[in-house]
Motif scaffolding. Structure first.
Motif, mmCIF file in Angstrom:
data_model
loop_
_atom_site.group_PDB
_atom_site.id
_atom_site.type_symbol
_atom_site.label_atom_id
_atom_site.label_comp_id
_atom_site.label_asym_id
_atom_site.label_seq_id
_atom_site.Cartn_x
_atom_site.Cartn_y
_atom_site.Cartn_z
ATOM 1 N N ILE A 12 0.855 -1.195 0.000
ATOM 2 C CA ILE A 12 0.000 0.000 0.000
ATOM 3 C C ILE A 12 0.887 1.240 0.000
ATOM 4 C CG2 ILE A 12 -1.799 1.277 1.257
ATOM 5 C CD1 ILE A 12 -2.816 -1.355 0.181
ATOM 6 N N TYR A 13 0.900 1.956 -1.106
ATOM 7 C CA TYR A 13 1.703 3.177 -1.256
ATOM 8 C C TYR A 13 3.150 2.953 -0.809
ATOM 9 C CZ TYR A 13 -3.021 4.949 -1.642
ATOM 10 O OH TYR A 13 -4.335 5.119 -2.021
ATOM 11 N N ALA A 37 5.683 2.014 -2.981
ATOM 12 C CA ALA A 37 6.632 2.196 -4.096
ATOM 13 C C ALA A 37 7.576 0.996 -4.209
ATOM 14 C CB ALA A 37 7.418 3.500 -3.929
ATOM 15 N N SER A 45 -1.168 -2.909 7.800
ATOM 16 C CA SER A 45 -1.287 -1.554 7.266
ATOM 17 C C SER A 45 -1.881 -0.625 8.324
ATOM 18 C CB SER A 45 -2.184 -1.553 6.028
ATOM 19 O OG SER A 45 -2.236 -0.246 5.502
ATOM 20 N N THR A 72 -7.821 4.647 -0.305
ATOM 21 C CA THR A 72 -7.525 5.582 -1.375
ATOM 22 C C THR A 72 -6.758 6.788 -0.850
ATOM 23 O OG1 THR A 72 -8.509 6.751 -3.256
ATOM 24 C CG2 THR A 72 -9.741 6.842 -1.189
ATOM 25 N N ARG A 73 -6.569 7.770 -1.710
ATOM 26 C CA ARG A 73 -5.848 8.979 -1.359
ATOM 27 C C ARG A 73 -6.295 10.105 -2.290
ATOM 28 N NH1 ARG A 73 0.205 9.221 -3.205
ATOM 29 N NH2 ARG A 73 -0.305 11.393 -2.764
ATOM 30 N N THR A 133 1.848 12.722 -6.476
ATOM 31 C CA THR A 133 1.501 11.531 -7.258
ATOM 32 C C THR A 133 0.077 11.706 -7.771
ATOM 33 O OG1 THR A 133 2.843 10.206 -5.756
ATOM 34 C CG2 THR A 133 1.284 9.011 -7.162
ATOM 35 N N VAL A 136 -3.670 10.886 -9.325
ATOM 36 C CA VAL A 136 -4.645 9.805 -9.174
ATOM 37 C C VAL A 136 -5.458 9.765 -10.468
ATOM 38 C CG1 VAL A 136 -6.761 9.161 -7.934
ATOM 39 C CG2 VAL A 136 -4.775 9.983 -6.643
ATOM 40 N N TYR A 159 -5.534 7.701 2.807
ATOM 41 C CA TYR A 159 -4.128 7.853 3.165
ATOM 42 C C TYR A 159 -3.602 9.183 2.610
ATOM 43 C CZ TYR A 159 -3.758 2.756 4.140
ATOM 44 O OH TYR A 159 -3.898 1.488 4.645
ATOM 45 N N LEU A 160 -2.478 9.627 3.132
ATOM 46 C CA LEU A 160 -1.639 10.661 2.509
ATOM 47 C C LEU A 160 -2.380 11.965 2.200
ATOM 48 C CD1 LEU A 160 0.032 8.145 0.051
ATOM 49 C CD2 LEU A 160 1.340 9.529 1.664
ATOM 50 N N SER A 161 -3.439 12.254 2.906
ATOM 51 C CA SER A 161 -4.293 13.377 2.493
ATOM 52 C C SER A 161 -4.695 14.304 3.624
ATOM 53 C CB SER A 161 -5.565 12.833 1.813
ATOM 54 O OG SER A 161 -5.239 11.952 0.773
#
Ligand SMILES: C[S@@+](CC[C@H](N)C(=O)[O-])C[C@H]1O[C@@H](n2cnc3c(N)ncnc32)[C@H](O)[C@@H]1O
Length: 260
Positions: free
Chosen positions: A89-90, A92, A114, A139-140, A145, A147, A166-168
């Protein structure tokens, strides 16, 4: 010579005890560890891999992390690439695995917990509830990056499932605006969990109407998840329906139902 296959390992969300038994064993046996220092606690690495040479990937390029792992492999050393949460998950990791494929270096992936599941545990919250939702979307928002257009938050918000974003958190105003274009309403419950499973974890709960202001007031701008959906109402307002799994009249592969 030792079996020097490279392992990608999920470190879990933070708590050093939330790594898998297999992940901890492989870290203990590692000679070289490349870890994502921006999110994985150095202490966790020290605890599980006391004897390894350790590299923080935060300031390294893909070429550099690959070189460290490739050198370890070439000299018969055991290399570990340690990622936060679950590497799938995210993480990379696809590009890193492609590099190892190109170099003919064997590797395996060991999953991790996670942060979505650590956050659910912190909240004491099931993410799927009968007659509320049976779907969880991870999601994000687009940041640096991109989407894909069809996955814009406003688009997938039309489903109304539980969403773990995530990441938001640093863009929470935009998250709220997009969610409100979907099936959610200003009254839909939201939880923000920062640093889930760390000693300084934080939980902010509210609704889509007030969560952005609460998050701003708490000063949370990173390392947090936004969880949204009606399931979050169950702890406050009770369960509408319960799972059939433990219903005494419900038969399944492991138990004969006894209908009175
Ligand atoms: C690059 S992604 C990595 C996700 C990771 N692979 C996982 O499975 O949790 C980093 C994002 O994951 C979330 N995250 C990671 N660890 C977290 C934690 N302990 N508590 C809350 N959110 C976390 C945050 O949204 C953060 O911005």
């Amino acid at each position: 010579m030792k079996n020097s296959i490279v392992h990608f390992i999920g470190a879990g969300p933070g708590d050093a005890e939330l790594i898998t038994v297999k992940g901890a064993r492989l870290l203990g046996e590692a000679d070289v560890v490349v870890y994502a220092g921006s999110l994985v606690d150095r202490e966790l690495v020290r605890t599980h891999a006391p004897n390894a040479r350790v590299w923080d990937s935060a300031a390294m390029t893909l070429e550099e992390t690959t070189r460290v792992l490739a050198d370890a492999y070439a000299t018969g050393q055991r290399g570990v690439r340690l990622h936060t949460g679950d590497p799938a998950i995210y993480g990379a990791i696809q590009e890193q695995m492609a590099e190892l494929d190109r170099l003919g270096i064997p590797y395996a992936v060991v999953p991790g917990v996670s942060s979505a599941f650590a956050a659910a545990a912190t909240l004491k919250q099931e993410l799927t509830l009968p007659e509320v939702t049976q779907t969880v979307i991870l999601t994000r928002l687009a940041g640096r990056t991109p989407v894909p257009e069809r996955e814009k938050l406003a688009e997938i918000a039309r489903i109304g499932a539980t969403m773990v974003i995530y990441l938001s958190v640093g863009m929470i105003d935009r998250v709220v605006a997009e969610l409100l274009q979907g099936a959610y309403t200003p009254a839909t419950p939201v939880a923000v969990v920062a640093k889930a499973s760390w000693p300084d974890e934080e939980v902010i709960e509210g609704t889509l109407a007030d969560i952005a202001a609460k998050v701003a007031a708490a000063g949370i701008a990173k390392q947090a998840l936004i969880i949204v959906g009606d399931v979050l109402g169950a702890r406050k307002h009770g369960l509408g329906a319960v799972s059939k799994l433990y219903d005494k009249g419900f038969s399944h592969g492991c138990r004969e139902g006894s209908v009175a």
